[in-house]
Design an enzyme around this catalytic site. Structure first.
Site, PDB file in Angstrom:
ATOM      1  N   ASP A  74       0.822  -1.210   0.000  1.00  0.00           N
ATOM      2  CA  ASP A  74       0.000   0.000   0.000  1.00  0.00           C
ATOM      3  C   ASP A  74       0.854   1.257   0.000  1.00  0.00           C
ATOM      4  O   ASP A  74       0.419   2.318  -0.443  1.00  0.00           O
ATOM      5  CB  ASP A  74      -0.951  -0.005   1.194  1.00  0.00           C
ATOM      6  CG  ASP A  74      -2.044  -1.032   0.962  1.00  0.00           C
ATOM      7  OD1 ASP A  74      -1.816  -2.214   1.275  1.00  0.00           O
ATOM      8  OD2 ASP A  74      -3.101  -0.654   0.421  1.00  0.00           O
ATOM      9  N   LYS A 133      -1.289  -4.953   4.067  1.00  0.00           N
ATOM     10  CA  LYS A 133      -2.399  -5.426   4.899  1.00  0.00           C
ATOM     11  C   LYS A 133      -1.910  -6.046   6.203  1.00  0.00           C
ATOM     12  O   LYS A 133      -0.922  -6.773   6.218  1.00  0.00           O
ATOM     13  CB  LYS A 133      -3.211  -6.438   4.081  1.00  0.00           C
ATOM     14  CG  LYS A 133      -4.414  -7.035   4.773  1.00  0.00           C
ATOM     15  CD  LYS A 133      -5.380  -6.000   5.297  1.00  0.00           C
ATOM     16  CE  LYS A 133      -5.902  -5.064   4.236  1.00  0.00           C
ATOM     17  NZ  LYS A 133      -6.690  -3.933   4.771  1.00  0.00           N
TER      18      LYS A 133
END
Ligand code: MRU
Length: 377
Positions: free
Chosen positions: A257, A268
């Site tokens: 991310d 995550k």
């Protein structure tokens, strides 16, 4: 928000640009709206939703109808174009940028895409801004597909090397969350090497870790694998260590991310635990890293904002009830609170390498700067 029947997103022939036979995001030529797959309904129903204005887009990103770093960047870019259709003034542009940017804080792709569209349109006359924004969003989508494919080709070499060593035994890949076609505009990042290996006839099997609490692994990655006919098994997140200890995992492939300048990885929640287990067991862990996910302005992972979500996602489990309707079931005592960090940080020292569109980079400042010197200038 207009829900449309799912046959508006029908299965299509797979091809070089559309490897999965579906697209998480589509814009029909000339239409000033987009259609996304409603990821809340998967794996049970493949339903399309049409997003027509910036408020639709904000809601779709915040409430995770769409998710995955590259995808929310692209969808956000279209959201800014929709906002400019309504009002192309400077104040409206600033307001829409801030509102869209505020929907999810961790994946840097959203900010990157919004900044890119804003930089493209800000110098233009008001009458030209909206069209230019739509074109820029289209370009972001096209680039993401190309980036996915390049990541797939570089990652394929890793899988081929393992297959050669395995002497006919399938390559066992473990992945976490969903860094697949559903998280991007094309092939996915972590999944692109798997899809290309399958196309080459290499036997690959995938360990899909379920990814509590929102179950992007069990619901989304498993769906993608099933759609493509790739052998896979779902495991609970906590099984990763045991599986690696038993030699059942050849390679861990995950997405990102945000990656800081020194190679610290934000992905995550649960990625860090996998990286620890992989390191302890000598299993390589590679990260699919499209360049927009590299945040070279941040020195290290400590500076990455980590999204926290509602406790209810942890204390309740969501699924289909016996009659097929979506149901939420509480699994914790009524007065127990919960913490729900959506992401964690894996230090660069636990990452074997980053698979980027320009090749594989060692997980270090020097390694990343070697491939992306312009970002470290
Ligand atoms: O909360 P989500 O579902 O948006 O989180 C997605 C992930 O963590 C993915 O692994 C990451 O965005 C990489 S997607 C190519």
């Amino acid at each position: 928000v207009a829900a449309v029947p799912h046959d508006t997103n029908p299965p299509r022939a797979r091809g070089p640009d559309d490897p999965a036979g579906y697209r998480a995001l589509r814009r029909a030529t000339g239409r000033r709206e987009i259609e996304v797959i409603d990821q809340r309904a998967l794996p049970h129903v493949r339903a399309g939703i049409v997003l027509r204005d910036a408020a639709d887009v904000e809601r779709a990103i915040r409430d995770m109808w769409v998710r995955g770093a590259p995808l929310i960047g692209a969808v956000g870019a279209y959201g800014l174009a929709m906002a400019l259709d309504a009002d192309s003034g400077d104040a409206a542009l600033a307001r829409a940028h801030a509102a869209l940017d505020g929907t999810r804080p961790t994946a840097v792709n959203l900010r990157w895409a919004l900044d890119r569209v804003r930089a493209r349109v800000a110098p233009l006359a008001r009458s030209d801004r909206a069209d230019a924004a739509w074109a820029e969003a289209d370009a972001i989508v096209a680039e993401d597909i190309a980036i996915n494919h390049a990541i797939g080709q570089h990652g394929l070499a890793l899988i081929e090397a393992i297959a050669a060593r395995n002497g006919g035994r399938p390559v066992e890949v473990m992945t976490h969350c969903n860094a697949g076609a559903l998280a991007t505009c094309g092939w996915g990042t972590a999944t692109a090497p798997i899809y290309l290996a399958q196309a080459r006839g290499i036997a690959v099997r995938v360990w899909v870790s379920e990814t509590r609490p929102r179950l992007q692994g069990a619901g989304l990655t498993a769906w993608e694998m099933r759609e493509r006919g790739i052998g896979h098994r779902i495991c609970v997140d906590a099984a990763a260590g045991l599986l690696m200890r038993r030699g059942a995992v050849d390679i861990v492939l995950v997405g990102a991310d945000r990656v800081a300048a020194n190679g610290d990885l934000c992905n995550k929640i649960g990625t860090y635990d996998k990286a620890l287990a992989a390191h302890d067991n000598g299993v390589p862990l590679y990260v699919g890293l499209p360049s927009p996910t590299l945040d070279a302005a941040l020195p290290d992972g400590q500076h990455i904002p980590i999204e926290t979500r509602e406790a209810r996602e942890v204390t309740c489990v969501h699924g289909l009830g016996p009659d097929g309707t979506p149901t939420s079931v509480r699994v914790a005592p009524p007065d127990s609170d919960a913490v729900n960090y959506a992401f964690d940080i894996t230090p660069a020292r636990l990452v074997t390498g980053f698979i980027t569109e320009r090749g594989i980079a060692p997980a270090s400042r020097d390694g990343l700067a070697g491939l992306f010197p312009e970002r470290y200038a």
